[in-house]
Design a protein around this motif. Structure first.
Motif, PDB file in Angstrom:
ATOM      1  N   GLY A  72       0.810  -1.212   0.000  1.00  0.00           N
ATOM      2  CA  GLY A  72       0.000   0.000   0.000  1.00  0.00           C
ATOM      3  C   GLY A  72       0.844   1.263   0.000  1.00  0.00           C
ATOM      4  N   ARG A  73       0.263   2.359  -0.479  1.00  0.00           N
ATOM      5  CA  ARG A  73       0.953   3.643  -0.503  1.00  0.00           C
ATOM      6  C   ARG A  73       0.775   4.355   0.830  1.00  0.00           C
ATOM      7  NH1 ARG A  73      -1.822   6.105  -5.721  1.00  0.00           N
ATOM      8  NH2 ARG A  73      -3.594   5.122  -4.671  1.00  0.00           N
ATOM      9  N   GLY A  74       1.781   5.123   1.214  1.00  0.00           N
ATOM     10  CA  GLY A  74       1.723   5.876   2.460  1.00  0.00           C
ATOM     11  C   GLY A  74       0.834   7.109   2.347  1.00  0.00           C
ATOM     12  N   ASN A  75       0.555   7.765   3.479  1.00  0.00           N
ATOM     13  CA  ASN A  75      -0.386   8.884   3.464  1.00  0.00           C
ATOM     14  C   ASN A  75       0.117  10.056   2.629  1.00  0.00           C
ATOM     15  OD1 ASN A  75       1.642   9.475   5.328  1.00  0.00           O
ATOM     16  ND2 ASN A  75       0.301  10.812   6.536  1.00  0.00           N
ATOM     17  N   ALA A  76       1.449  10.197   2.470  1.00  0.00           N
ATOM     18  CA  ALA A  76       1.981  11.323   1.696  1.00  0.00           C
ATOM     19  C   ALA A  76       1.532  11.263   0.234  1.00  0.00           C
ATOM     20  CB  ALA A  76       3.508  11.330   1.770  1.00  0.00           C
ATOM     21  N   LYS A  77       1.183  10.081  -0.250  1.00  0.00           N
ATOM     22  CA  LYS A  77       0.748   9.926  -1.640  1.00  0.00           C
ATOM     23  C   LYS A  77      -0.645  10.512  -1.885  1.00  0.00           C
ATOM     24  CE  LYS A  77       4.242   7.629  -3.410  1.00  0.00           C
ATOM     25  NZ  LYS A  77       5.010   8.157  -4.576  1.00  0.00           N
ATOM     26  N   PHE A  78      -1.359  10.825  -0.832  1.00  0.00           N
ATOM     27  CA  PHE A  78      -2.738  11.305  -0.983  1.00  0.00           C
ATOM     28  C   PHE A  78      -2.860  12.807  -0.708  1.00  0.00           C
ATOM     29  CE2 PHE A  78      -2.843   6.825   0.114  1.00  0.00           C
ATOM     30  CZ  PHE A  78      -3.613   6.320  -0.915  1.00  0.00           C
ATOM     31  N   LEU A  79      -1.733  13.523  -0.667  1.00  0.00           N
ATOM     32  CA  LEU A  79      -1.751  14.967  -0.502  1.00  0.00           C
ATOM     33  C   LEU A  79      -2.419  15.635  -1.698  1.00  0.00           C
ATOM     34  CD1 LEU A  79       1.857  15.614   0.858  1.00  0.00           C
ATOM     35  CD2 LEU A  79      -0.283  16.113   2.056  1.00  0.00           C
ATOM     36  N   SER A  80      -3.255  16.608  -1.440  1.00  0.00           N
ATOM     37  CA  SER A  80      -3.901  17.369  -2.498  1.00  0.00           C
ATOM     38  C   SER A  80      -4.274  18.733  -1.930  1.00  0.00           C
ATOM     39  CB  SER A  80      -5.149  16.633  -3.002  1.00  0.00           C
ATOM     40  OG  SER A  80      -6.135  16.589  -1.996  1.00  0.00           O
ATOM     41  N   ASN A  81      -4.804  19.585  -2.783  1.00  0.00           N
ATOM     42  CA  ASN A  81      -5.221  20.908  -2.310  1.00  0.00           C
ATOM     43  C   ASN A  81      -6.343  20.803  -1.283  1.00  0.00           C
ATOM     44  OD1 ASN A  81      -3.382  22.217  -3.943  1.00  0.00           O
ATOM     45  ND2 ASN A  81      -4.813  22.369  -5.679  1.00  0.00           N
ATOM     46  N   ARG A  82      -7.202  19.818  -1.453  1.00  0.00           N
ATOM     47  CA  ARG A  82      -8.291  19.606  -0.500  1.00  0.00           C
ATOM     48  C   ARG A  82      -7.847  18.830   0.722  1.00  0.00           C
ATOM     49  NH1 ARG A  82     -12.650  16.781  -0.793  1.00  0.00           N
ATOM     50  NH2 ARG A  82     -11.929  15.363  -2.412  1.00  0.00           N
ATOM     51  N   ARG A  83      -6.830  17.987   0.549  1.00  0.00           N
ATOM     52  CA  ARG A  83      -6.408  17.084   1.620  1.00  0.00           C
ATOM     53  C   ARG A  83      -4.956  17.417   1.983  1.00  0.00           C
ATOM     54  NH1 ARG A  83      -7.056  12.946  -1.174  1.00  0.00           N
ATOM     55  NH2 ARG A  83      -9.297  12.721  -0.960  1.00  0.00           N
ATOM     56  N   ARG A  84      -4.813  18.343   2.942  1.00  0.00           N
ATOM     57  CA  ARG A  84      -3.486  18.842   3.295  1.00  0.00           C
ATOM     58  C   ARG A  84      -2.707  17.865   4.185  1.00  0.00           C
ATOM     59  NH1 ARG A  84      -1.897  22.956  -0.004  1.00  0.00           N
ATOM     60  NH2 ARG A  84      -3.612  24.427  -0.338  1.00  0.00           N
TER      61      ARG A  84
END
Length: 325
Positions: free
Chosen positions: A38-50
């Motif tokens: 699985g990918r770590g939480n840093a892979k899900f960074l976005s403008n909406r999800r800081r």
């Protein structure tokens, strides 16, 4: 990685289907795909999800039950009725030490011996347990024995000339060739040598006019070994192109939605299940992200087309939820 000997055939344990045939050194076969990490939480960074509070879990690997079958890889296979002198022969022409006794079915497991004739190419001989009439139908453990003959380049058929033999030499030959043909017809196309064995305990008769040998006295052994060496060299020079199998698995044009016997709707699409199972289903932020991914993949549209109604249960991998439009 599991290392296996050359000549290993892989079967599905339940269906018996042949999945792979590992014939030569270096052959490999993928038995099952491992789970993707699985990918770590840093892979899900976005403008909406800081600051994502979730990460993907590892995917479960593929699991299957297999049966491995070893079929001997030999240049020459000794074929004959029980107690025809096969074990004695291999003990005389090689360093093999099979069990030898004066009763049928002394040999219950095949044994290999390397023959090294002076000035000639060495070759491998397999002592196959004795065959009986009906072996191709499994009688007398026939299938267990016959499978080891399949990959031999040359067949040495030994006819028992002893007075105690139950059948005449020509009848023995007819039965043995018939069993080989019934088991696998192309075995009769292999180069073969037919000899009369145990010549030391019989008188010359008109029942058999072929080559005779005695493993006990050594009569006929040298000419036989050189003749086999010639046939082995010829067989090795005949390159048989190994068949290649291409399996086409077209991608499904749409996500399949099926209804189970319990009334639950289930999505069996591998890509959708992969995305679902990788996510942490106990984290609300992860569930929000998953819903967005599934919608972009067309899951909502597929459920609507399948006729799923609001409030009905839908299952995707480890995720189970009530459908809402």
């Amino acid at each position: 990685m599991v290392k296996v000997p050359e000549g290993t055939t892989v079967h599905d344990l339940y269906s018996g289907q042949v999945l792979a045939d590992l014939l030569v050194s270096g052959d490999r076969w993928l038995a099952g795909d491992g789970g993707r990490g699985g990918r770590g939480n840093a892979k899900f960074l976005s403008n909406r999800r800081r600051a994502p509070s979730f990460a993907e879990q590892g995917e479960e690997g593929e699991e299957r039950w297999l049966r491995l079958e070893l079929r001997l890889m030999a240049d020459v296979a000794l074929v004959g009725f029980p107690n025809a002198g096969k074990s004695t022969l291999i003990s005389r022409i090689s360093a093999a030490k099979p069990r030898i006794a004066d009763y049928p079915f002394t040999t219950l497991e095949p044994s290999l011996g390397v023959v090294r004739p002076e000035g000639r190419t060495e070759f491998v001989v397999a002592d196959i347990p004795g065959l009986i009439e009906g072996a191709s139908d499994g009688r007398g453990l026939g299938h267990r024995f016959l499978r080891h003959i399949e990959r031999a380049r040359v067949l040495l058929i030994m006819l028992d000339l002893a007075p105690t033999a139950e059948r005449a030499p020509d009848e023995q030959l007819s039965v043995l060739l018939g069993e080989l043909e019934a088991y696998k017809p192309d075995l009769l196309d292999r180069p073969r040598v037919v000899v009369g064995s145990r010549a030391d305990v019989t008188e010359t008769s008109e029942d058999f006019d072929g080559d005779r040998l005695s493993a006990m006295t050594g009569e006929g052994l040298d000419p036989l070994v050189h003749r086999l060496a010639d046939l082995v060299v010829q067989a090795r020079e005949t390159v048989v192109r190994r068949p290649s199998v291409v399996v086409h698995r077209p991608e499904p044009v749409d996500i399949a939605v099926e209804r189970g016997e319990d009334g639950t709707w289930e999505i069996n699409d591998r890509r959708v299940k992969l995305v679902t199972n990788l996510n942490d289903l106990t984290n609300f932020e992860a569930l929000d992200y998953l819903h967005e991914r599934l919608k972009n993949m067309g899951v909502d549209r597929a459920l609507s087309r399948a006729g799923v109604r609001e409030g009905e249960t839908v299952r995707i991998g480890r995720l189970e939820f009530d459908y809402e439009e």
